[in-house]
Scaffold this motif. Structure first.
Motif, PDB file in Angstrom:
ATOM      1  N   LYS A 248       0.170   4.313   0.382  1.00 27.17           N
ATOM      2  CA  LYS A 248      -0.596   5.424   1.021  1.00 27.17           C
ATOM      3  C   LYS A 248       0.347   6.417   1.694  1.00 27.17           C
ATOM      4  O   LYS A 248       0.387   7.484   1.730  1.00 27.17           O
ATOM      5  CB  LYS A 248      -1.610   4.921   1.965  1.00 27.17           C
ATOM      6  N   LYS A 249       1.371   5.798   2.607  1.00 29.38           N
ATOM      7  CA  LYS A 249       2.245   6.482   3.378  1.00 29.38           C
ATOM      8  C   LYS A 249       3.161   7.439   2.259  1.00 29.38           C
ATOM      9  O   LYS A 249       3.440   8.464   2.791  1.00 29.38           O
ATOM     10  CB  LYS A 249       3.258   5.542   4.308  1.00 29.38           C
TER      11      LYS A 249
ATOM     12  N   LEU B 277       1.263  10.074   0.684  1.00 28.50           N
ATOM     13  CA  LEU B 277       0.914  11.162   2.014  1.00 28.50           C
ATOM     14  C   LEU B 277       2.258  12.012   2.253  1.00 28.50           C
ATOM     15  O   LEU B 277       2.245  13.160   2.471  1.00 28.50           O
ATOM     16  CB  LEU B 277       0.255  10.705   3.103  1.00 28.50           C
TER      17      LEU B 277
ATOM     18  N   LEU C 166      -8.049   9.099   0.900  1.00 26.00           N
ATOM     19  CA  LEU C 166      -6.876   9.414   0.552  1.00 26.00           C
ATOM     20  C   LEU C 166      -6.802  10.638  -0.164  1.00 26.00           C
ATOM     21  O   LEU C 166      -5.960  11.437   0.087  1.00 26.00           O
ATOM     22  CB  LEU C 166      -6.021   8.265  -0.043  1.00 26.00           C
TER      23      LEU C 166
ATOM     24  N   LYS D  68     -11.791   3.981   0.841  1.00 25.87           N
ATOM     25  CA  LYS D  68     -10.275   4.272   1.438  1.00 25.87           C
ATOM     26  C   LYS D  68      -9.591   5.188   0.319  1.00 25.87           C
ATOM     27  O   LYS D  68      -8.974   6.150   0.921  1.00 25.87           O
ATOM     28  CB  LYS D  68      -9.532   3.275   1.555  1.00 25.87           C
ATOM     29  N   ARG D  69      -9.704   4.891  -0.833  1.00 19.64           N
ATOM     30  CA  ARG D  69      -9.056   5.643  -2.034  1.00 19.64           C
ATOM     31  C   ARG D  69      -9.650   7.031  -2.005  1.00 19.64           C
ATOM     32  O   ARG D  69      -8.902   8.051  -1.995  1.00 19.64           O
ATOM     33  CB  ARG D  69      -9.284   4.877  -3.184  1.00 19.64           C
TER      34      ARG D  69
ATOM     35  N   ASP E 142       0.872  -1.265  -0.067  1.00 23.91           N
ATOM     36  CA  ASP E 142       0.012   0.021  -0.041  1.00 23.91           C
ATOM     37  C   ASP E 142       0.893   1.155  -0.261  1.00 23.91           C
ATOM     38  O   ASP E 142       1.832   1.505   0.926  1.00 23.91           O
ATOM     39  CB  ASP E 142      -0.897  -0.093   1.357  1.00 23.91           C
TER      40      ASP E 142
END
Length: 129
Positions: A19-20, A23, A66, A62-63, A17
């Protein structure tokens, strides 16, 4: 050798993933344009709380959460250029900055959210023209 490495670790890449990293990239862009990070953290927290509390009504996942976090992080980058046209400048900065892990259409969505943060959203006819 590279092919062997990818084949051996293919599962790790597919399940990872990003995501981190996404971000972190958006936060670094905000830092580059001297955004007040405590304000950004508060906006992201509040937007996330609202998003989560009305999840059953909007049905987003979730997307989309984000993308909202990225928009919150980058919402005031345009103030670095001009305080009077910060929303328009934020739009231009976001559209001209590539964020790995975000598609072009997602970048357009984020930039549009930021652009109409303070301004009235135009009618469909105005946007099409």
């Amino acid at each position: 050798m590279a092919t062997y490495f990818v084949n051996e670790h293919k599962r790790d890449f597919q399940e990872r993933d990003f995501k981190k990293e996404i971000l972190s990239t958006s936060r670094n862009i905000a830092k580059r344009y001297h955004v007040h990070l405590k304000h950004v953290d508060n906006v992201c927290y509040l937007a996330g709380e609202i998003f989560d509390s009305i999840r059953k009504f909007h049905g987003l996942g979730k997307r989309e959460r984000l993308l909202l976090q990225i928009a919150c992080t980058l919402h005031s980058v345009g103030a670095y250029i001009s305080l009077t046209q910060s929303s328009e400048n934020s739009y231009k900065i976001i559209m001209s900055t590539e964020i790995i892990g975000i598609s072009h259409i997602e970048r357009v969505m984020i930039a549009t959210i930021v652009r109409y943060n303070r301004d009235d959203f135009p009618s469909y006819e105005e946007m099409v023209d």
